[in-house]
Design an enzyme around this catalytic site. Sequence first.
Site, PDB file in Angstrom:
ATOM      1  CG  HIS A   1      58.348   3.066  68.369  1.00 25.95           C
ATOM      2  ND1 HIS A   1      57.531   3.918  67.676  1.00 25.95           N
ATOM      3  CD2 HIS A   1      59.552   3.661  68.396  1.00 25.95           C
ATOM      4  CE1 HIS A   1      58.209   4.969  67.279  1.00 25.95           C
ATOM      5  NE2 HIS A   1      59.460   4.840  67.714  1.00 25.95           N
TER       6      HIS A   1
ATOM      7  CB  SER B   1      63.260  13.882  75.602  1.00 22.56           C
ATOM      8  OG  SER B   1      63.170  14.318  74.262  1.00 22.56           O
ATOM      9  N   GLY B   2      61.874  10.993  74.177  1.00 28.18           N
ATOM     10  CA  GLY B   2      60.684  10.220  73.867  1.00 28.18           C
ATOM     11  C   GLY B   2      59.661  10.915  72.984  1.00 28.18           C
ATOM     12  CD  GLU B   3      59.629   8.957  69.710  1.00 31.53           C
ATOM     13  OE1 GLU B   3      59.208   7.904  70.242  1.00 31.53           O
ATOM     14  OE2 GLU B   3      60.774   9.057  69.249  1.00 31.53           O
TER      15      GLU B   3
ATOM     16  CG  ASN C   1      56.529   4.973  71.136  1.00 35.84           C
ATOM     17  OD1 ASN C   1      55.918   4.108  70.527  1.00 35.84           O
ATOM     18  ND2 ASN C   1      57.403   5.780  70.554  1.00 35.84           N
TER      19      ASN C   1
ATOM     20  CB  SER D   1      66.290  17.835  68.685  1.00 41.30           C
ATOM     21  OG  SER D   1      65.829  18.208  69.977  1.00 41.30           O
TER      22      SER D   1
ATOM     23  CB  THR E   1      66.901  11.536  63.101  1.00 40.77           C
ATOM     24  OG1 THR E   1      66.280  12.755  63.534  1.00 40.77           O
ATOM     25  CG2 THR E   1      66.719  10.469  64.171  1.00 40.77           C
TER      26      THR E   1
ATOM     27  CE  LYS F   1      68.113  20.237  61.503  1.00 46.02           C
ATOM     28  NZ  LYS F   1      67.083  20.791  62.435  1.00 46.02           N
TER      29      LYS F   1
END
Length: 321
Positions: free
Chosen positions: A38, A105-107, A110, A173, A191, A194
């Site tokens: 991060h 693929s990130g956030e 950050n 996801s 995370t 599922k």
Amino acid sequence: MLQIGYTMMTEQAGPRDLVSHVVGAERAGFDFSVTSDHYFPWLSSQGHAPYAWSVLGAAAQATERIPLMTYVTCPTKRYHPAVVAQKAATMQLLSQGRFRLGLGSGENLNEHVTGDGWPSAHVRLQMLEEAVEIIGALLSGETVEHHGAHFDVSNAKLWDLPDSPPPLGIAVSGERSCDLAGRRADLLIATEPKQELITAFERHGGGGKPKVGQLPICYDTDRDAAIARAHDQFRWFSGGWPVNSELPNPAGFAGATQFVRPEDVARSIPCGEDVEAVVEAVRPYAQAGFTEVALVQIGGAHQEPYLRWAEEKLLPALREL
């Protein structure tokens, strides 16, 4: 047998403490470790965000057995994929084969720091797939000349390569990311427990490959203190991936979670010293087909008592899953 991992949460501890914590995790008997990557913490109360790759290099020298892994690095905005490949090759050499490269693929939290804007989700996935192609080619020893839709690489070659490239994990996801992971990755990262993610990953070529999940917990002998700490530092976790990938800064996460109550957090995160509560939280991952689960102990200053508890009580109970 389900493997249980330790998370070096870079958002909640400084670099020297993170290395000390993973040394303790190795001593306590955790099967593997993962490291967040991060530039910002999720919430200001977490208080940290050191450079993960320096921490990993130090951890590789301070430990002997425990595997290391990014969970996860975004190779599209803050880092160019050619540089990520060099980092990963160096880490595999430093750790003597104990490193796995986890990518996602990130956030926005950050990646916005480079000032290039935050693309839509489908573009981010396209960028990730192109980055994975570049990284794979460089780690296999190729000299890369690449001019694609999102990246240019000119005459790149890695001069220090491990005998075996680090295994590549991709965070998933939904169907499209599971397709990419099944085709191009050596392991799945998720995370949430599922079943549909596991099924899609295996349908696209991921059968027999490791599946790594992650679960936050908050150990404390005082359950009320654990709930308060989890609410203070980890209530962002309730937002889910569609929200968490878009918000730009800790203030945004604070605003988005202002109505999340401590009791809401306590329902979703095991808090206190009840071993069985953690076992029951891990069980859905095992039932869904995950082969590994990395636990996150919330609170950077609360790692040592957690590690003692994990060694004496938690890990033996989880080994029975």
